[in-house]
Design a protein around this motif. Structure first.
Motif, PDB file in Angstrom:
ATOM      1  N   LEU A   2       0.858  -1.177   0.000  1.00 39.47           N
ATOM      2  CA  LEU A   2       0.000   0.000   0.000  1.00 39.47           C
ATOM      3  C   LEU A   2       0.891   1.223   0.000  1.00 39.47           C
ATOM      4  N   SER A   3       0.295   2.378  -0.273  1.00 40.42           N
ATOM      5  CA  SER A   3       1.098   3.591  -0.182  1.00 40.42           C
ATOM      6  C   SER A   3       1.662   3.623   1.234  1.00 40.42           C
ATOM      7  N   SER A   4       2.952   3.764   1.364  1.00 40.01           N
ATOM      8  CA  SER A   4       3.532   3.513   2.666  1.00 40.01           C
ATOM      9  C   SER A   4       3.787   4.779   3.464  1.00 40.01           C
ATOM     10  N   SER A 247      -2.638  -4.201  10.009  1.00 38.02           N
ATOM     11  CA  SER A 247      -2.078  -2.888   9.717  1.00 38.02           C
ATOM     12  C   SER A 247      -3.069  -1.755  10.014  1.00 38.02           C
ATOM     13  N   ARG A 248      -3.389  -0.904   9.028  1.00 34.15           N
ATOM     14  CA  ARG A 248      -4.339   0.176   9.328  1.00 34.15           C
ATOM     15  C   ARG A 248      -5.677  -0.417   9.783  1.00 34.15           C
ATOM     16  N   LYS A 251      -5.421  -1.289  13.399  1.00 33.23           N
ATOM     17  CA  LYS A 251      -5.718  -0.115  14.236  1.00 33.23           C
ATOM     18  C   LYS A 251      -7.239  -0.022  14.386  1.00 33.23           C
ATOM     19  N   GLU A 285       7.525   4.357  12.366  1.00 33.03           N
ATOM     20  CA  GLU A 285       6.503   5.376  12.120  1.00 33.03           C
ATOM     21  C   GLU A 285       6.147   6.121  13.417  1.00 33.03           C
ATOM     22  N   PHE A 294      -1.168  10.426   6.339  1.00 29.79           N
ATOM     23  CA  PHE A 294      -2.588  10.023   6.322  1.00 29.79           C
ATOM     24  C   PHE A 294      -3.409  11.002   7.160  1.00 29.79           C
ATOM     25  N   TRP A 297      -6.879   9.892   8.839  1.00 30.00           N
ATOM     26  CA  TRP A 297      -7.106   8.680   9.634  1.00 30.00           C
ATOM     27  C   TRP A 297      -7.615   8.950  11.044  1.00 30.00           C
ATOM     28  N   TRP A 338       9.012  -0.737  10.694  1.00 23.44           N
ATOM     29  CA  TRP A 338       8.189   0.481  10.569  1.00 23.44           C
ATOM     30  C   TRP A 338       7.060   0.473  11.612  1.00 23.44           C
ATOM     31  N   HIS A 388       5.842  -7.204   6.970  1.00 21.28           N
ATOM     32  CA  HIS A 388       4.479  -6.717   7.113  1.00 21.28           C
ATOM     33  C   HIS A 388       3.509  -7.566   6.302  1.00 21.28           C
TER      34      HIS A 388
HETATM   35  C1  GTR Z   1       1.611   2.202   6.194  1.00 23.08           C
HETATM   36  C2  GTR Z   1       1.280   3.034   7.379  1.00 23.08           C
HETATM   37  C3  GTR Z   1       1.075   2.116   8.526  1.00 23.08           C
HETATM   38  C4  GTR Z   1       0.168   0.951   8.174  1.00 23.08           C
HETATM   39  C5  GTR Z   1       0.347   0.439   6.748  1.00 23.08           C
HETATM   40  C6  GTR Z   1      -0.773  -0.461   6.210  1.00 23.08           C
HETATM   41  O1  GTR Z   1       1.963   2.955   5.148  1.00 23.08           O
HETATM   42  O2  GTR Z   1       2.341   3.917   7.599  1.00 23.08           O
HETATM   43  O3  GTR Z   1       0.588   2.848   9.629  1.00 23.08           O
HETATM   44  O4  GTR Z   1      -1.144   1.269   8.394  1.00 23.08           O
HETATM   45  O5  GTR Z   1       0.475   1.453   5.868  1.00 23.08           O
HETATM   46  O6  GTR Z   1      -1.963  -0.230   6.437  1.00 23.08           O
HETATM   47  O7  GTR Z   1      -0.405  -1.402   5.500  1.00 23.08           O
END
Ligand code: GTR
Length: 408
Positions: A2-4, A247-248, A251, A285, A294, A297, A338, A388
């Motif tokens: 994903l966009s990192s 990941s996101r 959260k 991060e 982001f 978020w 990260w 990841h």
């Molecule tokens: C990244 C972001 C992380 C995480 C990740 C994801 O770019 O910095 O906090 O959420 O994306 O969702 O894969």
């Protein structure tokens, strides 16, 4: 994947333990007036204080659902996964004050029991990427362009079918007697900064302020709407629904668990900053980095803690503590620096005193376990090899953990 946001601007992540700034973590068992929490009934007051703080300063306040949900079954296969499961696709339409939103839920339930425990989680690239099942609808919602999963012009395509099945081992989950429910997260809130004009936020078009809900809160809120539906389904053991996310979306799963106690188990896979990892460590991060990459978020107010983590009256261990005494599993990847694996471990460890108040063992170890050595108290934890991602190895532990707590 994903966009990192790793490489934007001149932010340089710290990956050196010796360069972590000194910090003191807020004590989950001490109220802001200094009084110490000694009983579970006192904890209820402290919990409210912590929850409201996270809501106001971090994720934003989400509205109480006051609309109407209409359910339509759009497909059913009584003989899915080699005849062992029932598969349904449901269209849940939320409506309120003349506005509406469609959510397409994919649900597999084992045939082996009348009512089954269920893993509920959002997916990144559409329900059709989760299995090879030919007739699962391809989402029509906005999606991030991605070559691997064949989304172009912000639309998903047939070519992505089944490409995320490693992250969703449906056959194994069903074989172990669990169901699985999922939804493409972009149907709840497309993941870009649009000033909250679309997705769930559009159902509540009132004036926003600095504590209004961001996208993570929107995704979490949608998980609760899925739970509203699962509660009505005779095939679901509603006392055993585990909310999970990577990941996101990890959260979002944690925040969903804090918002909604119907989630009897909460699983955070590589959730990192704003998830299970302690913000004060500023490892990988950081709050400033995530709010810049982001901006949609979190609540706007969270930006006032960019580079000022010590001014927060909470840290992420208190988010984990909000789940107590429910089982929580936190997972890291050793190369996923990260997301700060150690910070994720400490998030669970430092929540443990609150589990102690309930007579439960939170994290069963005080030092971070070795790679690929899961530990399972009422808080579970592993750091697996690799980076990841949500993998079969991760799922294997979640199934173990659910068996352990739900007596299978
Ligand atoms: C990244 C972001 C992380 C995480 C990740 C994801 O770019 O910095 O906090 O959420 O994306 O969702 O894969």
């Amino acid at each position: 994947l994903l966009s990192s946001g790793h490489a934007q601007g001149d932010f340089v992540p710290n990956y050196d333990e010796s360069k972590i700034p000194p910090y003191a973590l807020p004590d989950p068992l001490q109220r802001t007036d200094g009084s110490v929490i000694k009983s579970t009934s006192d904890w209820e007051k402290r919990k409210k204080e912590i929850f409201e703080y996270f809501q106001r300063e971090v994720y934003g306040i989400s509205p109480v659902w006051d609309g109407k949900m209409e359910v339509r079954e759009i497909s059913k296969n009584e003989s899915a996964i080699g005849g062992t499961a029932i598969r349904q696709e449901l269209k849940l339409t939320l409506s309120r004050e003349g506005r509406s939103l469609d959510m397409f839920v994919l649900l597999y339930l084992p045939k082996s029991a009348k009512a089954s425990p269920v893993f509920l989680g959002l997916n990144f690239y559409g329900n059709h990427t989760v299995t090879d099942d030919k007739d699962i609808l391809v989402t029509g919602a906005w999606i991030r362009n991605n070559e691997t999963y064949h989304s172009e012009n912000n639309r998903a395509s047939e070519k992505g079918r089944g490409l995320r099945k490693d992250a969703w081992p449906v056959e194994e989950i069903i074989g172990r007697g669990y169901g699985v429910a999922t939804l493409y997260y972009g149907e709840l809130d497309p993941d870009f900064d649009d000033g909250f004009k679309n997705g769930v936020h559009a159902l509540y078009p009132q004036q926003r302020d600095s504590s209004s809900w961001g996208s993570i809160a929107g995704w979490a809120w949608g998980l609760s709407r899925m739970m509203d539906y699962l509660e009505t389904h005779a095939g679901v053991d509603k006392k055993k629904v585990a909310v999970l996310g990577h990941s996101r979306l990890g959260k979002a799963a944690l925040w969903a668990g804090a918002l909604d106690e119907r989630f009897a188990m909460v699983i955070s896979n590589n959730s990192g900053c704003g998830g299970a990892a302690l913000s004060r460590r500023k490892f990988g991060e950081t709050v400033g980095r995530i709010n810049t990459a982001f901006p949609h978020w979190f609540a706007d107010r969270f930006k006032s803690y960019n580079d000022r983590e010590n001014e927060l009256l909470v840290d992420q261990h208190q988010l984990i503590a909000l789940m107590a005494p429910r089982p929580v599993y936190i997972a890291s990847g050793v190369e996923d620096t990260w997301a700060d694996p150690k910070g994720e471990f400490l998030g669970g460890l430092e929540a443990s005193p609150v589990y102690g108040l309930f007579g439960k063992e939170g994290m069963p170890v005080s030092e971070m376990p070795a790679v690929d050595q899961p530990v399972m108290g009422t808080i579970g934890y592993h750091v697996r090899s690799g980076g990841h991602g949500l993998t079969r190895y991760d799922w294997k532990q979640y199934l173990e953990f659910a068996d352990k707590h739900w007596g299978k």
